[in-house]
Structure formats: structure tokens, C-alpha cells
Design a protein around this motif. Structure first.
Motif, mmCIF file in Angstrom:
data_model
loop_
_atom_site.group_PDB
_atom_site.id
_atom_site.type_symbol
_atom_site.label_atom_id
_atom_site.label_comp_id
_atom_site.label_asym_id
_atom_site.label_seq_id
_atom_site.Cartn_x
_atom_site.Cartn_y
_atom_site.Cartn_z
ATOM 1 N N UNK A 1 0.846 -1.188 0.000
ATOM 2 C CA UNK A 1 0.000 0.000 0.000
ATOM 3 C C UNK A 1 0.883 1.241 0.000
ATOM 4 N N UNK A 2 0.581 2.159 -0.903
ATOM 5 C CA UNK A 2 1.224 3.476 -0.882
ATOM 6 C C UNK A 2 0.174 4.472 -0.395
ATOM 7 N N UNK A 3 0.445 5.142 0.730
ATOM 8 C CA UNK A 3 -0.566 5.973 1.377
ATOM 9 C C UNK A 3 -0.469 7.432 0.976
ATOM 10 N N UNK A 4 -1.625 8.095 0.900
ATOM 11 C CA UNK A 4 -1.706 9.547 0.694
ATOM 12 C C UNK A 4 -0.910 9.984 -0.532
ATOM 13 N N UNK A 5 -1.120 9.275 -1.640
ATOM 14 C CA UNK A 5 -0.352 9.584 -2.846
ATOM 15 C C UNK A 5 -0.816 10.912 -3.442
ATOM 16 N N UNK A 6 0.136 11.643 -3.999
ATOM 17 C CA UNK A 6 -0.202 12.901 -4.659
ATOM 18 C C UNK A 6 -0.062 12.770 -6.172
ATOM 19 N N UNK A 7 0.530 11.654 -6.608
ATOM 20 C CA UNK A 7 0.653 11.415 -8.044
ATOM 21 C C UNK A 7 0.745 9.911 -8.283
ATOM 22 N N UNK B 1 -0.098 -8.350 -6.332
ATOM 23 C CA UNK B 1 -1.265 -7.626 -6.828
ATOM 24 C C UNK B 1 -2.453 -7.870 -5.894
ATOM 25 N N UNK B 2 -3.410 -6.958 -5.812
ATOM 26 C CA UNK B 2 -3.379 -5.638 -6.453
ATOM 27 C C UNK B 2 -2.450 -4.654 -5.717
ATOM 28 N N UNK B 3 -1.977 -3.692 -6.464
ATOM 29 C CA UNK B 3 -1.187 -2.625 -5.880
ATOM 30 C C UNK B 3 -2.172 -1.632 -5.270
ATOM 31 N N UNK B 4 -2.090 -1.429 -3.969
ATOM 32 C CA UNK B 4 -3.041 -0.535 -3.306
ATOM 33 C C UNK B 4 -2.453 0.864 -3.153
ATOM 34 N N UNK B 5 -3.316 1.850 -3.299
ATOM 35 C CA UNK B 5 -2.884 3.232 -3.066
ATOM 36 C C UNK B 5 -4.060 4.014 -2.507
ATOM 37 N N UNK B 6 -3.782 4.911 -1.568
ATOM 38 C CA UNK B 6 -4.792 5.901 -1.215
ATOM 39 C C UNK B 6 -4.363 7.209 -1.864
ATOM 40 N N UNK B 7 -5.360 7.907 -2.426
ATOM 41 C CA UNK B 7 -5.097 9.143 -3.160
ATOM 42 C C UNK B 7 -5.512 10.328 -2.302
ATOM 43 N N UNK B 8 -4.580 11.242 -2.124
ATOM 44 C CA UNK B 8 -4.876 12.415 -1.300
ATOM 45 C C UNK B 8 -5.979 13.256 -1.954
#
Lengths: 335, 261
Positions: free
Chosen positions: A122-128, A159-166
């Protein structure tokens, strides 16, 4: 664990309530559209709980190829337990390559639990978010150290690649009535959904005001405002701009405004089109919460205040003189 | 009642330099402190202890110097410290860190409540609290701003949401993450620090914890940091001169030209 070769398509978890989709979910669809187009994948908008079906047409218009719905009464209102169980079932059934969740208070509670359940990254609070076509990976950019470092995070194998988007880190896509897509209904009635935590009551504070994180214009006051009643000057400007009111830690610690208004490292991170800092010196902790704003306006008596180093436009002056004038000028300009 | 507080040791500042050769953040020589968000977790546990006689265990993953932060936590009022440390833990991502912590918490014995800060000041992923709950098989409530009721097997809290708060209840044991609004942390007293020096803090490594080597360190971390870069510098910095009336008029024109008004 789901391997790279078996996984396809970019999923967005749609946060919705009362028939309304959260802004960040729409922003995430826009981001996903870009990722999917550059890698010949589909955008799947995943809407859970009662009311999901009705969102289908609108989600397709803003960029979804497929709207996957699970209208299960057990998913009415967010709780991380049943949402994790439901999503785990859907993810293992359909095997998406990536799943993007809005970095809301609910998204930030759900995504880490889901990542641990699925044993994925998980990549958190992504800006891009970008897609590396050669490697077949999501490339996630996220701030660390209060925004002083940008980390590019990858999850190359699982997989899946998780991300939260800011929130507000990407534009909202314009609806295109001609866009075509399909709605797919998932039946999860046979899936066990745990539910250990019960929401007894939801209280909206500051009702009627524009949400800080969602506002296009944020007007914040700091130590220079000098007292709780004097925040009326800041509030008047925020209202004239149809924006939200923020505060520095100094103002919140002094008890002038509730913590919900605090912008900065230990408060909220905002990224509006315009951030107007009034009587805020600009400690690094404050800058961490607002320096990705498009335009920063600083109004401060002290010409040496560090806020002027990040300000797009600076006005040295008494905020009690400048801010009311600015309120009037903006009222006139938008009249 | 036994409360576990998970803390992280972080550099005291976020003003850090990137070491491009090592693709890492250079924190050499910086004073290290308890993650400020974790001090709210610690304070809350100590307040519960003072009000109703709980014991407070503090646990942390990290290198040798983390011992100092654990002792500072003892000086703030925690009763026991547990240090999870192994050179092989280095390079663990938040998922792997939550795994290590979960096994450590299981080893320290029965407990009722785990309290974490909402996120760390350095990595800021906010991931370890909820991930830890999943690893422990426990429910989790994030962003807690107030504990309304806590008794044997039951907790009711106020959880911050994006537009207010909600009142949430659930069974113990549970993991909660707390926000700044919950309390005002105390400082460790000198007397407390002196006393904390004499406490034995067990240090457990991967084999003490019986960890699966495929689940920690770089091998157990699904994510990796490909690159670190400084944020793009802000441009502009235009000072608007003139009388207040002129300044305001110029500013509004500029904002209108930028189509933001």
C-alpha cells in the motif's frame, strides 16, 4: 497472494453516501483513466452497499468502463470489517492490478487492513500516480517528512497494488454523456461479512460550512488574529470566497478555534486553489499542511515572516486592515 | 486491564536531506524522539491507568537507540517496555512492521487495548495501526478523539470523520489510533527518567518472536522505495506593494486573472 501475470484493470473504491459520490472518488477515476489508457486496461469503479446501482450511469460518464456493484444491506455505511471482507472477496474473484481508495478518514482506515489481509503493498496519501508500462507497475508518489521528501513507491510483485489518493491532488473529470460502459452486479450474499464495531451516531460539526479538505479556497488565521472573537474577520473573508476557514496550530492551541480547523503537520493537509494565510508566521509544521496549494497568499505584519518565502503573493500589513478590504473587494468582484 | 502502546522513534525534525547515493534520507546526527503522535497514545494509556488502575506496556520496533525512547515512555508513566530489534528488520515496509509488532504484542501476553498514534511524523503512512489490528485479528477504530467509556470487554469512543465525528462501540481487545485532540501529553519527569534507567527492557529478535523470514525486512515487504526526491520548489514570491487599498485591488486582479475567483 495474487501474482502479477494474473492481474488486470485499475479499480477505484467509490465512497458514497445518500446518493452522492465523494469528490476524491471522482478524482481517482480521472487518475485511473489516465493509468488505464496508457496500459490498455479498464477502469472499474467499485460501489458497495445500498444505492450503489444508482450511481452506475454517472460513474461511467466520468470515466469508468465497468461499474462493479454489490448492493448488500450489510454494507450500508462504512465499517472497515465488512468492507474488508467484501473487497477481499471481490479482489480475489476478479484480480485487479491496482486498487485506488480516496485518502479520507474511511479510506485510510480500510486500505491498510485490506493490504494486510491480501498481503500486498500500500502506498498511502499519494499525490501522483503513473503507470510504468515497461515494468507493468503502478508508480506512486507520496510525501514523507511533512512534505520535505517525495518518495516514489512501487509494489513490483504482488497484486493488487493498493494506493490511497490524497484529496484534491488530481482534477475532477468532466462528465461525458456519450461515454459507454457496463454495470456488473456482484452477488456477495453468500460471503461472510464480519462486523465487530458499531457506529452508534454520526455527528456533523460545522454544518453548512465548506469542508476544509474539499474547499477551493481556504482562509486561515494564526496567532496574529489575537483572539477567538476576532476570527469573525477571517470567517467573513472565507464566506465571501465561498471557502473554508482554517487555523494554525497556535490559534487552535490557544483555544480560538476547534482542532477540526487546524492545518499543518498535526492537523489537516489541504491543497486548495488558493490558500490565504492571515497572521500566520509560517512554521514548517504549518507549511507541511498547505504548501502544495496552487496559489498561496500571505498577509502578515512582519516582513521577515517565513510564510512569505512560500507565498505566491505577499502583503505586508495589518490583517485587520487588509482582510476586511479584501472581503469587500471580493464581494464586489463576484457581485 | 492491560494496555499496550506502540511507539516509533523518529528524528526530531522533518527538515531532512536526501542522500542520493544511498537513496535514503540522511538522519545521521539528528536527535531522536518518540513520534509526537504516539505521545498522545501514551498519555491516554497513562490517564486510564491513573483513573482505573491499568498497567501500561510500551512496545517498539527498531535499532538499539530505540531503548532511550522506551525508557522515556516509562518515565511518562508506562510500566513495562518491550523492544523488538534485529538487524534483519531493517528495510521492513509498514506491512512487515505491523507483522513484527503483532508477533511482539502476542508474545508479551494478554492485553485489552492497543493504542497507536494516527501516523508517524517521518514516514507518515498511517498504516501500522490498522494493519496491526488485522495481524492481531482484532477490530480497529482509527482517529479516536475521545474515549467515552472503557470497561471489561467494551469500549465506546468518538472517532473523527471528514465532516465531524461518530460515536463507535466495540468489544475488547481492540486497536485504536488516536489524534492530537484527545489530550495534552505530559513531559517525562527527571525522577521518572532516573527510575526508568533501572527497568529491564527485554529485547526480542526475529527468532525470539518465531517470525517467518518471508514476512519481514526487504523480502517480506511488498513495497519498496524506488526514489526519493525533494519537492519542487515554490516559484513566485511576489510582494505586493502600495496602500492597503491598492494592495487588495492588485491581489484580486491577480486572482481573477488566474481564474480562481
Amino acid at each position: 497472494m495474487i501474482g502479477k501475470a494474473d492481474a488486470r484493470n485499475i479499480w477505484i473504491l467509490i465512497e458514497h453516501r445518500g446518493g452522492k459520490v465523494a469528490g476524491v472518488s471522482l478524482e481517482a477515476i480521472g487518475v485511473a483513466r489516465k493509468l488505464a489508457d496508457s496500459s490498455s486496461q479498464e477502469v472499474w469503479a467499485v460501489a458497495l452497499g445500498p444505492g450503489a446501482q444508482a450511481l452506475g450511469a454517472d460513474l461511467i460518464k466520468v470515466g469508468a468502463d465497468v461499474v462493479l456493484t454489490a448492493e448488500d444491506a450489510r454494507l450500508d455505511g462504512f465499517r472497515d470489517d465488512p468492507y474488508t471482507d467484501a473487497l477481499t472477496h471481490l479482489v480475489t474473484t476478479y484480480k485487479p492490478s491496482a486498487l485506488i481508495v480516496g485518502a479520507t478518514s474511511n479510506g485510510k482506515s480500510l486500505a491498510p487492513r485490506l493490504a494486510s489481509r491480501l498481503r500486498t503493498g500500500l502506498a498511502s496519501e499519494c499525490v501522483d500516480l503513473e503507470w510504468d508500462a515497461a515494468a507493468g507497475n503502478l508508480v506512486a508518489v507520496r510525501p514523507m517528512y511533512g512534505g520535505n521528501v517525495l518518495a516514489t513507491v512501487v509494489c513490483p510483485e504482488v497484486r493488487p497494488q493498493l494506493a490511497t489518493l490524497r484529496v484534491k491532488s488530481a482534477p475532477r473529470p468532466e462528465p461525458d454523456p456519450a461515454r459507454k460502459g457496463r454495470v456488473e452486479k456482484a452477488d456477495i450474499s453468500g460471503v461472510e461479512l464480519r462486523d465487530r464495531v458499531k457506529v452508534l451516531e454520526a455527528v456533523e460539526t460545522g454544518g453548512g460550512e465548506v469542508k476544509l479538505e474539499e474547499a477551493d479556497i481556504v482562509v486561515s488565521g494564526g496567532r496574529g488574529v489575537g483572539g477567538p472573537e476576532k476570527f469573525s474577520v477571517i470567517k467573513a473573508l472565507a464566506e465571501a470566497c465561498r471557502g473554508a476557514m482554517g487555523a494554525s496550530r497556535a490559534a487552535v492551541d490557544a483555544g480560538w478555534l476547534p482542532y477540526a480547523h487546524q492545518v499543518g503537520q498535526t492537523g489537516k493537509t489541504v491543497s486548495p486553489k488558493v490558500y490565504i494565510a492571515c497572521g500566520i508566521s509560517g512554521a514548517i509544521q504549518h507549511l507541511a499542511g498547505m504548501k502544495s496549494s496552487d496559489i498561496i497568499v500571505a498577509i502578515n505584519k512582519n516582513p521577515e515572516a517565513p510564510i512569505f518565502k512560500v507565498a505566491t503573493y505577499g502583503i505586508v500589513g495589518d490583517l485587520f486592515e487588509v482582510v476586511p478590504l479584501l472581503t469587500e473587494e471580493i464581494k464586489e468582484a463576484s457581485a | 486491564m492491560r494496555i499496550v502502546v506502540s511507539i516509533k522513534q523518529v528524528p526530531e525534525t522533518t527538515e531532512v536531506k536526501i542522500d542520493p547515493a544511498k537513496n535514503s534520507v540522511d538522519t545521521e546526527g539528528l536527535t531522536r524522539i518518540i513520534n509526537p503522535y504516539d505521545t498522545y497514545a501514551l498519555e491516554e494509556a497513562v490517564r486510564i491507568k491513573e483513573a482505573s488502575g491499568a498497567t501500561v506496556a510500551v512496545i517498539s520496533v527498531g535499532p538499539e537507540k530505540v531503548d532511550e525512547s522506551l525508557r522515556e515512555a516509562l518515565a511518562m508513566g508506562a510500566d513495562e517496555g518491550f523492544h523488538l530489534s534485529d538487524p534483519a528488520f531493517e528495510g521492513s515496509d509498514p506491512l512487515a512492521t505491523a507483522y513484527i509488532l503483532a508477533r511482539g504484542i502476542e508474545k508479551l501476553g494478554p492485553y485489552d487495548l492497543v493504542i497507536c498514534g494516527r501516523q508517524a511524523m517521518d514516514g507518515a503512512s498511517g498504516q501500522v495501526g490498522p494493519s496491526l489490528a488485522e495481524e492481531l485479528g482484532l477490530p480497529c477504530v482509527t482517529f479516536v478523539r475521545k474515549i467515552e467509556e472503557l470497561k471489561e470487554g467494551y469500549i465506546r469512543v468518538q472517532r473523527m470523520t471528514d465532516d465531524g465525528y461518530e460515536v463507535v462501540e466495540g468489544p475488547l481487545p481492540m486497536v485504536i489510533t488516536v489524534v492530537k485532540e484527545i489530550n495534552e501529553p505530559r513531559l517525562a519527569s527527571l525522577k521518572g527518567l532516573m527510575k526508568a534507567k533501572r527497568v529491564t527492557i527485554p529485547v526480542w529478535n526475529a527468532s525470539d518472536l518465531g517470525l517467518d523470514p518471508a514476512r519481514y525486512g526487504p523480502a517480506g515487504s511488498p513495497t519498496s522505495v524506488a526514489r526519493l526526491s525533494p519537492p519542487p520548489p515554490r516559484t513566485g514570491g511576489e510582494m505586493i506593494e502600495g496602500t492597503p487599498e491598492e494592495q487588495v485591488r492588485i491581489l484580486v486582479r491577480k486572482l481573477r486573472d488566474a481564474k480562481v475567483l
